[in-house]
Enzyme design. Structure first.
Site, PDB file in Angstrom:
ATOM      1  N   THR A 113       0.769  -1.258   0.063  1.00  0.00           N
ATOM      2  CA  THR A 113       0.064   0.061   0.018  1.00  0.00           C
ATOM      3  C   THR A 113       0.930   1.069   0.138  1.00  0.00           C
ATOM      4  OG1 THR A 113       0.120   0.054   2.433  1.00  0.00           O
ATOM      5  CG2 THR A 113      -1.930  -1.124   1.552  1.00  0.00           C
ATOM      6  N   GLU A 167      -5.849  -3.284  -0.767  1.00  0.00           N
ATOM      7  CA  GLU A 167      -6.330  -4.314   0.207  1.00  0.00           C
ATOM      8  C   GLU A 167      -7.575  -5.072  -0.267  1.00  0.00           C
ATOM      9  OE1 GLU A 167      -5.609  -1.340   1.241  1.00  0.00           O
ATOM     10  OE2 GLU A 167      -4.499  -1.360   2.960  1.00  0.00           O
ATOM     11  N   LYS A 194     -11.725  18.479  11.754  1.00  0.00           N
ATOM     12  CA  LYS A 194     -12.429  18.257  13.008  1.00  0.00           C
ATOM     13  C   LYS A 194     -12.540  19.862  13.652  1.00  0.00           C
ATOM     14  CE  LYS A 194     -11.704  13.526  14.391  1.00  0.00           C
ATOM     15  NZ  LYS A 194     -10.648  13.269  14.276  1.00  0.00           N
ATOM     16  N   TRP A 204     -17.540  17.368  12.335  1.00  0.00           N
ATOM     17  CA  TRP A 204     -16.513  16.813  11.287  1.00  0.00           C
ATOM     18  C   TRP A 204     -16.992  17.402   9.971  1.00  0.00           C
ATOM     19  CZ3 TRP A 204     -16.006  10.681  11.177  1.00  0.00           C
ATOM     20  CH2 TRP A 204     -15.222  10.500  12.227  1.00  0.00           C
TER      21      TRP A 204
HETATM   22  P1  AMP Z   1      -5.019   2.673  -2.473  1.00  0.00           P
HETATM   23  O1  AMP Z   1      -4.991   1.407  -1.593  1.00  0.00           O
HETATM   24  O2  AMP Z   1      -3.702   3.184  -2.301  1.00  0.00           O
HETATM   25  O3  AMP Z   1      -5.515   2.432  -3.702  1.00  0.00           O
HETATM   26  O4  AMP Z   1      -5.843   3.722  -1.777  1.00  0.00           O
HETATM   27  C1  AMP Z   1      -7.231   3.464  -1.249  1.00  0.00           C
HETATM   28  C2  AMP Z   1      -7.670   4.502  -0.763  1.00  0.00           C
HETATM   29  O5  AMP Z   1      -8.222   5.334  -1.729  1.00  0.00           O
HETATM   30  C3  AMP Z   1      -9.253   4.194  -0.238  1.00  0.00           C
HETATM   31  O6  AMP Z   1      -9.052   3.918   1.103  1.00  0.00           O
HETATM   32  C4  AMP Z   1      -9.930   5.545  -0.189  1.00  0.00           C
HETATM   33  O7  AMP Z   1      -9.371   6.394   0.830  1.00  0.00           O
HETATM   34  C5  AMP Z   1      -9.343   6.109  -1.737  1.00  0.00           C
HETATM   35  N1  AMP Z   1     -10.277   5.760  -2.744  1.00  0.00           N
HETATM   36  C6  AMP Z   1     -10.178   4.955  -3.526  1.00  0.00           C
HETATM   37  N2  AMP Z   1     -11.168   4.864  -4.582  1.00  0.00           N
HETATM   38  C7  AMP Z   1     -11.827   6.164  -4.187  1.00  0.00           C
HETATM   39  C8  AMP Z   1     -13.206   6.789  -4.577  1.00  0.00           C
HETATM   40  N3  AMP Z   1     -13.478   6.411  -5.740  1.00  0.00           N
HETATM   41  N4  AMP Z   1     -13.557   8.050  -3.901  1.00  0.00           N
HETATM   42  C9  AMP Z   1     -12.941   8.378  -2.688  1.00  0.00           C
HETATM   43  N5  AMP Z   1     -11.889   7.893  -2.314  1.00  0.00           N
HETATM   44  C10 AMP Z   1     -11.166   6.661  -3.080  1.00  0.00           C
END
Ligand code: AMP
Length: 542
Positions: free
Chosen positions: A184, A331, A440, A445
């Site tokens: 990640t 994940e 916050k 929020w």
């Molecule tokens: P990653 O594992 O680097 O792809 O990051 C995942 C994170 O990206 C998620 O937990 C979200 O916070 C953000 N994310 C992914 N898709 C979206 C979406 N369509 N809208 C808002 N946030 C997103």
């Protein structure tokens, strides 16, 4: 109890590889190289090269479960590693070339990578962390230039493959064996490894192919703009091999002009990438609407961070292009939720329909969703209760590689996403924030995502990112970083007026800062931590 009498046929990527060869041998994988020239390879030849790679790796001593890393842009050689490595029983580990040498060194050492397949152009990056990864015994260079000598520790990929035969007796693998390792982005703490299995990857690819999800089929020409080092290019690669869809790989050229040229020239029907990519593409299309023929485009999937409604609507209204908004995480392989409009919502007003399509959507088949309060209570789907999104399903991680981050997995078998959401009565998820980005203010929020989406609908605003700045009275207040469109300007007062009717007064940003570009993370998302570092004290300094 009586067991079913169906075959115990393991769900492995080897089936996809053979199927592409047998039924779609002439379909192509097109790759754009560093010098912008194109290479084409058929799935029949692709199979042969995967077989050669498997032989070569075996010759180098790679055995079941060993990690074979890649440090590469999107191209067919990288795809050979995506299939060739797992099908011979090893694990392909995609390294993110946008990370710092320190992070890469940490990740490759944590994974104990044994072999590295690297683009020639990225060798200088590898040099910077090579010493930190003594486990890497072989370095193989894609696209090595025969006129330039390689470092003494490296071998050319083509030279490695050349002596090998074009078929391989791929082993019978168990479907729960691992096939791919992906870390990640790790914006907090150390990056964590997600270890996909053949089974999870196959099921995810099939899920992606469903019409309700991404609908990838043999008739498609798929352009993964999303890098292959970001959550397996969202599985678009595996879904394409599974269905025999033509693939178009952009290499290192991810600027709007290069991408649009490629889409038009190759008749791309499906493309996927993060919002920052599409913001640039829409801007160019708006400036020069006739220059690129995107007549073949079926849909563009946007995910990775929230797609602003103005972006989705801009593509539809001004260019007749459909956006599919989806949410996911490394994940979750990554497809978790997709914003499809249910048939019963088709007769709602256009504004309401856009709200559903711009939400994160609802869980795809085989994924389940819920959201919980801080004390773990499961919250109602009322469109108001805010809590952390949790998911479970056969392509959701049950642990991190090496056992870190145990607190992300609940005792009753759910994965805690870290995303703060509401869920409406129809099941549509709306992300208000990543938990660390929430503002916050005086105990309340404020959703930075909602403010950004609204700001990006202003005609003079190209990009907007809202972040928390320290405040002596309210502890935190929202501040917006704004990128103005070329040739346009907008005052703070105009922005405040623009937002006024849409939000409670206390939500409105206390300050606006103008920036040339919102800083990006290694996967192209807005990097709010950097804005906080840079401007987090603007309100206290005033
Ligand atoms: P990653 O594992 O680097 O792809 O990051 C995942 C994170 O990206 C998620 O937990 C979200 O916070 C953000 N994310 C992914 N898709 C979206 C979406 N369509 N809208 C808002 N946030 C997103």
């Amino acid at each position: 109890m009586i067991d079913g009498l169906m075959m115990d046929f393991p769900l492995t990527l080897t089936h996809f590889l053979r199927r592409a060869r047998d039924f779609f041998g002439h379909h192509e994988i097109v790759s754009r190289k560093g010098d912008k020239s194109l290479t084409r390879i058929s799935y029949a030849d692709f199979y042969k090269r995967c077989a050669k790679l498997a032989h070569a790796l075996r010759r180098l001593g790679v055995t079941r479960g060993d990690r074979v890393a890649t440090l590469a842009w999107n191209h067919s050689g990288h795809l050979e590693a995506y299939l060739g490595v797992p099908c011979m029983g090893a694990v392909v580990h995609t390294l993110n070339l946008r990370l710092s040498p320190d992070e890469l060194g940490y990740i490759a050492a944590h994974a104990e990578d044994k072999v590295l397949l690297v683009d020639a152009s990225l060798l200088p990056l590898f040099e910077k962390f090579r010493e930190k990864v003594p486990s890497i015994r072989h370095v193989i260079v894609f696209d090595a230039d025969s006129s330039k000598p390689l470092p003494d520790y490296a071998t050319s990929y083509e030279a490695l493959l050349a002596p090998e035969v074009e078929d391989y007796d791929f082993p019978h693998l168990g479907e729960n064996e691992s096939c791919m390792l992906c870390y990640t982005s790790g914006t907090t703490g150390n990056p964590k490894g997600v270890l996909y299995s053949h089974r999870s990857t196959v099921l995810h690819a099939l899920g992606a192919c469903m019409r309700d999800n991404l609908g990838i089929a043999c008739t498609d020409t798929v352009l993964p703009v999303v890098p292959m080092f970001h959550a397996a290019a969202w599985g678009l690669t595996f879904a394409s091999v599974a269905t025999g869809a033509k693939l178009v790989m952009p290499g290192p050229h991810l600027d709007p002009t290069s991408l649009l040229e490629l889409m038009a020239a190759e008749g791309v029907t499906f493309a996927g990438g993060v919002p920052t990519i599409w913001i640039g593409i829409l801007d160019l299309l708006d400036k020069d609407p006739k220059r690129f023929d995107l007549g073949a485009m079926r849909t563009m999937v946007i995910g990775g961070s929230a797609a602003p409604p103005a972006l989705i609507e801009g593509f539809r209204a001004r260019h007749g292009l459909e956006v599919t908004h989806a949410w996911g995480m490394t994940e979750t392989s990554p497809l978790g939720t997709v914003a499809r409009l249910k048939p019963e919502l088709q007769d709602r007003s256009d504004a309401e329909k856009l709200t559903f399509r711009a939400s994160q959507g609802f869980a795809t088949v085989l994924v389940e969703q819920r959201h919980t309060s801080e004390d773990g209570t499961v919250l109602p789907w009322d469109g108001k209760s805010m809590g952390e999104l949790e998911v479970r399903g056969p392509w959701v991680a049950r642990a991190y590689y090496g056992g870190e981050g145990k607190d992300r997995f609940t005792k009753d078998g759910w994965f805690r996403t870290g995303d703060v959401v509401t869920i409406d009565v129809e099941g549509y998820v709306n992300i208000t924030d990543r938990s660390k980005d929430v503002v916050k203010s005086g105990g309340e929020w404020i959703s930075s995502v909602a403010l950004e989406n609204a700001l990006m609908a202003h005609p003079a605003v190209l990009e907007a990112a809202v972040f928390a700045a320290a405040h002596p009275k309210w502890s935190e207040r929202p501040v917006a970083a704004i990128v103005e469109r070329e040739g346009k300007t907008v005052t703070d007062a105009e922005l405040a007026t623009f937002l006024e009717s849409k939000f409670p007064k206390y939500w409105l940003p206390d300050a606006y800062v103008r920036v040339a570009q919102v800083p990006r993370t290694s996967t192209g998302k807005f990097m709010k931590s950097k804005l906080r570092d840079q401007y987090g004290d603007v309100l206290t300094k005033k």
